[in-house]
Design an enzyme around this catalytic site. Sequence first.
Site, PDB file in Angstrom:
ATOM      1  N   LYS A  53      43.848  43.417  35.498  1.00 11.93           N
ATOM      2  CA  LYS A  53      43.397  42.635  34.605  1.00 11.93           C
ATOM      3  C   LYS A  53      42.235  43.303  33.898  1.00 11.93           C
ATOM      4  O   LYS A  53      42.154  43.157  32.641  1.00 11.93           O
ATOM      5  CB  LYS A  53      42.568  41.182  35.378  1.00 11.93           C
ATOM      6  CG  LYS A  53      43.701  40.311  36.249  1.00 11.93           C
ATOM      7  CD  LYS A  53      42.932  39.497  36.843  1.00 11.93           C
ATOM      8  CE  LYS A  53      42.267  39.726  37.857  1.00 11.93           C
ATOM      9  NZ  LYS A  53      42.555  40.389  39.172  1.00 11.93           N
ATOM     10  N   ASP A 110      43.933  42.067  41.404  1.00 10.28           N
ATOM     11  CA  ASP A 110      43.943  43.548  41.502  1.00 10.28           C
ATOM     12  C   ASP A 110      45.286  43.948  40.695  1.00 10.28           C
ATOM     13  O   ASP A 110      45.852  45.059  40.684  1.00 10.28           O
ATOM     14  CB  ASP A 110      43.994  44.425  42.622  1.00 10.28           C
ATOM     15  CG  ASP A 110      42.727  44.188  43.437  1.00 10.28           C
ATOM     16  OD1 ASP A 110      41.711  43.979  42.830  1.00 10.28           O
ATOM     17  OD2 ASP A 110      42.804  44.187  44.756  1.00 10.28           O
ATOM     18  N   GLN A 130      40.491  37.563  40.509  1.00  8.00           N
ATOM     19  CA  GLN A 130      41.558  37.374  41.400  1.00  8.00           C
ATOM     20  C   GLN A 130      42.784  37.085  41.081  1.00  8.00           C
ATOM     21  O   GLN A 130      42.968  37.653  39.871  1.00  8.00           O
ATOM     22  CB  GLN A 130      41.017  36.089  42.481  1.00  8.00           C
ATOM     23  CG  GLN A 130      39.645  36.377  43.381  1.00  8.00           C
ATOM     24  CD  GLN A 130      38.326  36.414  42.666  1.00  8.00           C
ATOM     25  OE1 GLN A 130      38.231  35.233  41.977  1.00  8.00           O
ATOM     26  NE2 GLN A 130      37.673  37.324  42.885  1.00  8.00           N
ATOM     27  N   GLY A 177      36.642  42.841  41.535  1.00  4.54           N
ATOM     28  CA  GLY A 177      36.536  44.381  41.052  1.00  4.54           C
ATOM     29  C   GLY A 177      37.589  44.889  39.952  1.00  4.54           C
ATOM     30  O   GLY A 177      38.609  45.049  40.324  1.00  4.54           O
ATOM     31  N   HIS A 178      36.886  44.981  38.778  1.00  3.36           N
ATOM     32  CA  HIS A 178      37.887  45.126  37.629  1.00  3.36           C
ATOM     33  C   HIS A 178      37.545  46.670  37.139  1.00  3.36           C
ATOM     34  O   HIS A 178      36.512  46.940  36.684  1.00  3.36           O
ATOM     35  CB  HIS A 178      37.674  44.055  36.651  1.00  3.36           C
ATOM     36  CG  HIS A 178      38.061  42.657  36.979  1.00  3.36           C
ATOM     37  ND1 HIS A 178      37.798  41.451  36.165  1.00  3.36           N
ATOM     38  CD2 HIS A 178      38.485  42.234  38.077  1.00  3.36           C
ATOM     39  CE1 HIS A 178      38.154  40.612  36.829  1.00  3.36           C
ATOM     40  NE2 HIS A 178      38.553  40.914  37.945  1.00  3.36           N
TER      41      HIS A 178
HETATM   42  P1  GDP Z   1      41.921  43.953  38.341  1.00  6.24           P
HETATM   43  O1  GDP Z   1      40.866  43.505  39.514  1.00  6.24           O
HETATM   44  O2  GDP Z   1      42.931  43.157  38.287  1.00  6.24           O
HETATM   45  O3  GDP Z   1      41.165  44.359  37.108  1.00  6.24           O
HETATM   46  O4  GDP Z   1      42.656  45.348  38.801  1.00  6.24           O
HETATM   47  P2  GDP Z   1      41.948  46.745  39.796  1.00  6.24           P
HETATM   48  O5  GDP Z   1      40.843  47.324  39.028  1.00  6.24           O
HETATM   49  O6  GDP Z   1      41.145  46.206  41.048  1.00  6.24           O
HETATM   50  O7  GDP Z   1      43.006  47.243  40.335  1.00  6.24           O
HETATM   51  C1  GDP Z   1      43.786  47.849  39.345  1.00  6.24           C
HETATM   52  C2  GDP Z   1      44.180  49.296  39.383  1.00  6.24           C
HETATM   53  O8  GDP Z   1      45.177  49.908  38.867  1.00  6.24           O
HETATM   54  C3  GDP Z   1      42.634  49.983  38.846  1.00  6.24           C
HETATM   55  O9  GDP Z   1      42.318  51.196  39.662  1.00  6.24           O
HETATM   56  C4  GDP Z   1      43.480  50.597  37.520  1.00  6.24           C
HETATM   57  O10 GDP Z   1      42.558  51.637  36.948  1.00  6.24           O
HETATM   58  C5  GDP Z   1      44.685  50.659  37.716  1.00  6.24           C
HETATM   59  N1  GDP Z   1      45.705  50.600  36.727  1.00  6.24           N
HETATM   60  C6  GDP Z   1      45.730  49.560  35.757  1.00  6.24           C
HETATM   61  N2  GDP Z   1      46.969  49.599  34.908  1.00  6.24           N
HETATM   62  C7  GDP Z   1      47.434  50.898  35.294  1.00  6.24           C
HETATM   63  C8  GDP Z   1      48.744  51.526  35.200  1.00  6.24           C
HETATM   64  O11 GDP Z   1      49.450  51.033  34.241  1.00  6.24           O
HETATM   65  N3  GDP Z   1      49.087  52.719  35.757  1.00  6.24           N
HETATM   66  C9  GDP Z   1      48.182  53.361  36.686  1.00  6.24           C
HETATM   67  N4  GDP Z   1      48.439  54.196  37.199  1.00  6.24           N
HETATM   68  N5  GDP Z   1      47.155  52.500  37.087  1.00  6.24           N
HETATM   69  C10 GDP Z   1      46.777  51.362  36.480  1.00  6.24           C
HETATM   70  P1  IMO Z   2      39.999  40.868  41.341  1.00  5.70           P
HETATM   71  O1  IMO Z   2      39.475  39.848  40.194  1.00  5.70           O
HETATM   72  C1  IMO Z   2      41.872  41.176  45.242  1.00  5.70           C
HETATM   73  C2  IMO Z   2      40.845  38.296  48.546  1.00  5.70           C
HETATM   74  C3  IMO Z   2      39.979  38.847  49.701  1.00  5.70           C
HETATM   75  C4  IMO Z   2      40.576  38.074  50.737  1.00  5.70           C
HETATM   76  C5  IMO Z   2      40.343  36.627  50.044  1.00  5.70           C
HETATM   77  C6  IMO Z   2      39.228  35.803  50.092  1.00  5.70           C
HETATM   78  O2  IMO Z   2      39.740  42.361  41.687  1.00  5.70           O
HETATM   79  O3  IMO Z   2      41.260  40.651  41.282  1.00  5.70           O
HETATM   80  P2  IMO Z   2      36.812  36.137  49.200  1.00  5.70           P
HETATM   81  O4  IMO Z   2      35.674  37.507  49.372  1.00  5.70           O
HETATM   82  O5  IMO Z   2      37.034  35.609  47.770  1.00  5.70           O
HETATM   83  O6  IMO Z   2      36.170  34.923  50.274  1.00  5.70           O
HETATM   84  O7  IMO Z   2      38.063  36.842  49.930  1.00  5.70           O
HETATM   85  O8  IMO Z   2      40.639  36.871  48.445  1.00  5.70           O
HETATM   86  N1  IMO Z   2      40.069  38.492  46.914  1.00  5.70           N
HETATM   87  C7  IMO Z   2      40.578  39.594  46.235  1.00  5.70           C
HETATM   88  N2  IMO Z   2      41.826  40.393  46.353  1.00  5.70           N
HETATM   89  N3  IMO Z   2      41.257  41.319  44.249  1.00  5.70           N
HETATM   90  C8  IMO Z   2      40.123  40.504  44.164  1.00  5.70           C
HETATM   91  O9  IMO Z   2      39.772  40.016  42.862  1.00  5.70           O
HETATM   92  C9  IMO Z   2      39.859  39.838  45.031  1.00  5.70           C
HETATM   93  N4  IMO Z   2      38.831  38.720  45.148  1.00  5.70           N
HETATM   94  C10 IMO Z   2      39.044  38.227  46.405  1.00  5.70           C
HETATM   95  O10 IMO Z   2      40.397  40.276  49.750  1.00  5.70           O
HETATM   96  O11 IMO Z   2      41.710  38.325  50.995  1.00  5.70           O
HETATM   97 MG    MG Z   3      40.206  44.332  41.478  1.00  3.16          MG
END
Ligand code: GDP
Ligand code: IMO
Ligand code: MG
Length: 422
Positions: free
Chosen positions: A16, A13, A223, A40-41
């Site tokens: 990415k 998270d 991840q 979840g991206h």
């Molecule tokens: P990912 O799994 O690495 O793609 O990240 P996620 O989407 O799960 O979580 C990142 C969160 O941060 C999302 O809600 C993005 O919209 C948000 N985000 C990414 N870059 C920024 C930033 O520079 N500032 C803010 N406020 N939110 C950001």
């Molecule tokens: P993105 O791509 C954050 C974490 C779960 C748990 C561990 C194992 O959005 O960054 P799993 O379901 O893979 O067996 O869970 O890994 N986890 C993540 N945490 N971002 C993710 O993906 C994750 N995918 C798995 O919360 O701790």
């Molecule tokens: Mg994510």
Amino acid sequence: MANTILVGAQWGDEGKGKIIDVLTENADIVVRYAGGNNAGHTVFIGKRKYVLHLVPSGILRKGKLCVIGNGVVADPVNLVEEIQGLRKLGVKVGDNLVVSETAHVVFPYHRELDSQREVLKGKNKIGTTKRGIGPAYGDKAARVGLRVGDLINPERLKEKLAFRIKENNEVLRALGAKPLSFKKVFAEYNTAGKYLKPFVANTVVLLHEAMQRGNNLLFEGAQGTFLDIDHGTYPFVTSSNTTAGGACTGSGVPPHRMDRVVGVMKAYTTRVGEGPLPTENAEVADMLHAMGREFGATTGRARRCGWFDSVATRHATMVNGIDDLAVTNLDGLDMVETIKVCVAYRHGRTRYDFVPNDAQILAECEPVYVELGGWRRPTSKAKSWKQLPPKARAYLKAIAELSGAKLAIASVGPAREQTIFV
Ligand code: GDP
Ligand code: IMO
Ligand code: MG
């Protein structure tokens, strides 16, 4: 841009999805190489929010080809739903998406076993996303998995699935869980297989032909480094190689064709699920949650939060070979008076400058902090390096230097435009 691998440098998270969306402008093909719909991206385009789980984030840019590689585990029913959801939002999904015929398939027994094992573990649970990821990769390694190529062949699906359901129902019964109906699962998966068939191809050959044409590939990591099955905080990890090496095995593109590794990291630290997080801090969590931030994109769980951990990111630079850093969520620290950065861990009398492999020891480590002055000004409207407050620039420089890689991108908000190239 040549071929770029983008990885999460922390616990997932990191943002990415947003950085992939930005970098896709200069790529021809975006490839997911590991994980499944545990990811979840999030990408914002204008005011519209998209959350991608299996489909590469590049799908949101016109004219880009997206590949779900062989290293991914795909829940086909969920993938069909994701494709339909994207189409409903007006996103074209057709010949711009290709799914590897050797990606493994996630079945309902994987999800059920994932949940049951968590219950059995009790307080030692991993906190998985319950998407069946661990059991699906387990079947792959045990050589009893079904691949996408099997899914789209009804006769083969019938035979292999009947065998797998038989064994897994025995296990589910022993665990006190409800056995699955072969008929029901077959019908559901056969329907999904038919829907997905036009997307399925030999993606290894496809990617090599694309490289011969001079196409630029962008590998979308899922991840993060510390969730890697080998390099993460085992057993509190996911079940795939999320680090840069996974991009080679998970796509069939060899190491010498990779040109650059981009590591994405937040300006602070978050983790969702159980396991050690040395810099975890309740005040940082309360502040970010009060701002409405840091709730999981897949499960909605509140993320655990803490200060930036440069011991961890330095380790990530080492195992991924990170060249360039993208630091996201700088704006999350806008109002902090004194910002802490972890530069080492202390465990009894031992000082660690690297991440110890033993998750128990890591959980007992106390962070050693340095303090930096906050900038106490909104950064979300800054358009260039110069427009950032001097203390924000100093902070970015410090965390990049401590992480041992070059600062290339600073992100000050979720939108494409809120991206500063350094
Ligand atoms: P990912 O799994 O690495 O793609 O990240 P996620 O989407 O799960 O979580 C990142 C969160 O941060 C999302 O809600 C993005 O919209 C948000 N985000 C990414 N870059 C920024 C930033 O520079 N500032 C803010 N406020 N939110 C950001
Ligand atoms: P993105 O791509 C954050 C974490 C779960 C748990 C561990 C194992 O959005 O960054 P799993 O379901 O893979 O067996 O869970 O890994 N986890 C993540 N945490 N971002 C993710 O993906 C994750 N995918 C798995 O919360 O701790
Ligand atoms: Mg994510």
